[in-house]
Write an enzyme that holds these catalytic residues in place. Structure first.
Site, short mmCIF file in Angstrom:
data_model
loop_
_atom_site.label_atom_id
_atom_site.label_comp_id
_atom_site.label_asym_id
_atom_site.label_seq_id
_atom_site.Cartn_x
_atom_site.Cartn_y
_atom_site.Cartn_z
N TYR A 287 -7.42 2.95 1.68
CA TYR A 287 -5.92 2.74 1.74
C TYR A 287 -5.20 3.13 0.35
CZ TYR A 287 -2.16 -0.90 1.44
OH TYR A 287 -1.02 -1.47 1.64
N LYS B 106 -2.62 5.50 -0.17
CA LYS B 106 -1.34 5.07 -1.19
C LYS B 106 -1.32 5.79 -1.65
CE LYS B 106 -0.16 1.87 1.89
NZ LYS B 106 1.06 2.00 2.60
N SER C 145 0.70 1.39 -2.67
CA SER C 145 -0.01 0.09 -3.37
C SER C 145 -0.51 -0.02 -4.32
CB SER C 145 -0.97 -0.81 -2.00
OG SER C 145 -1.51 -1.47 -2.31
#
Length: 306
Positions: free
Chosen positions: A167, A171, A154
């Site tokens: 997150y 990622k 991401s």
């Protein structure tokens, strides 16, 4: 789905395939002749609960169109679950040719308010889950001397975003994992690449919209269909991409963007070595013009999606 496709005869595992991007990849993989394991725990966006419904609905849709698919609801965040996902492919179709590590959850919190549980849960599903599933498949890839892994990263990690330390860390970890798979498994004709998607999904729907900029950003993302991501993933799984490994692609509506990877940017040398003071006096002014600003993903991808 009976025509000749780029995945004809191949067996593909797609995690998180009950909804959103994973669903679109599973549908297109089947349309291109692949036999698909549709994995989805069926939990909430934050990873709570389980439901066989989403995975089975995708399987039913593939079957109705003449394709071959089976459902699996094991958790990617459990090594035994990952083994069971891959075993589902072997039991149902006799082999495995590709893995799409798409499953994910979000637990966004500003850093100083993020709990250990929220950090670890996101790492477990995204990063550890990608490792567990790829590792389970790697044993078969090695034996058959072929295979492909498509991992999902991401721009929250590649570039940055507010409230997503868990997150973003996961990622960026996936980027390192994917490159390591590409390096270690190249001798067995196994490829590994990353996709960083821009697409509307239920996870994106959890992004806070408390400011005008955030509202505008989410509205822009709503125009980007998850179906736009699937062709790149299926291409990377297929023999059309035999020369592509260790790369990072951003997919944004009709745009495909090859991302840079860290390389030396500036260098400074001082005979006799450095002290904190000489670093401040000489290295800092030389490097400072090349420092990266604290950009967010939206700052870098500032133009309207094409």
């Amino acid at each position: 789905m009976n025509g000749k496709g780029c995945l004809d005869g191949k067996v593909i595992v797609v995690t998180g395939a009950g909804r959103g991007i994973g669903r679109e990849i599973a549908l297109l993989a089947a349309k291109e002749g692949g036999r698909v394991v549709v994995n989805d725990l069926g939990g909430s966006a934050e990873g709570e609960g389980a439901d066989r419904g989403p995975a089975q609905e995708v399987v039913n849709e593939i079957s109705a169109a003449g394709g071959a698919a089976v459902a699996n609801i094991d958790s990617v965040g459990d090594p035994k679950g990952a083994d069971a996902i891959v075993k589902t492919a072997i039991d149902a179709f006799g082999r495995i040719d590709g893995v799409v590590n798409n499953a994910g959850i979000l637990r966004d919190r500003i850093f100083h308010r993020m709990s250990v549980a929220d950090f670890e849960a996101v790492i477990r599903v995204h990063l550890l889950g990608s490792f567990y599933v790829a590792k389970a498949a790697a044993l078969y890839f090695r034996e058959q001397q072929s295979g492909a892994v498509v991992n999902f990263t991401s721009t929250s990690g590649l570039i940055g975003n507010f409230g997503q330390a868990n997150y973003a860390a996961a990622k960026m970890g996936i980027v390192g994992l994917s490159k390591s798979i590409a390096l270690d498994m190249a001798r067995f004709n196994v490829r590994s690449n990353c996709i960083s998607p821009f697409a509307w999904s239920r996870l994106i729907g959890t992004i806070p919209t408390s400011t005008e900029d955030e509202i505008a950003r989410v509205e822009r993302i709503k125009t980007m269909s998850a179906a736009k991501i699937a062709p790149v993933a299926v291409f990377l799984l297929s023999d059309l991409a035999t020369e592509v490994t260790g790369q990072i692609f951003v997919v944004r509506k009709n745009e495909v963007i090859l991302m840079s990877q860290p390389r030396p940017l500036r260098s400074a040398h001082r005979d006799g070595g450095w002290t904190p003071q000489t670093l401040a006096e000489q290295m800092l002014p030389a490097f400072k013009p090349s420092f990266y600003p604290l950009d967010r993903s939206a700052d870098v991808f500032s133009w309207e999606p094409i």
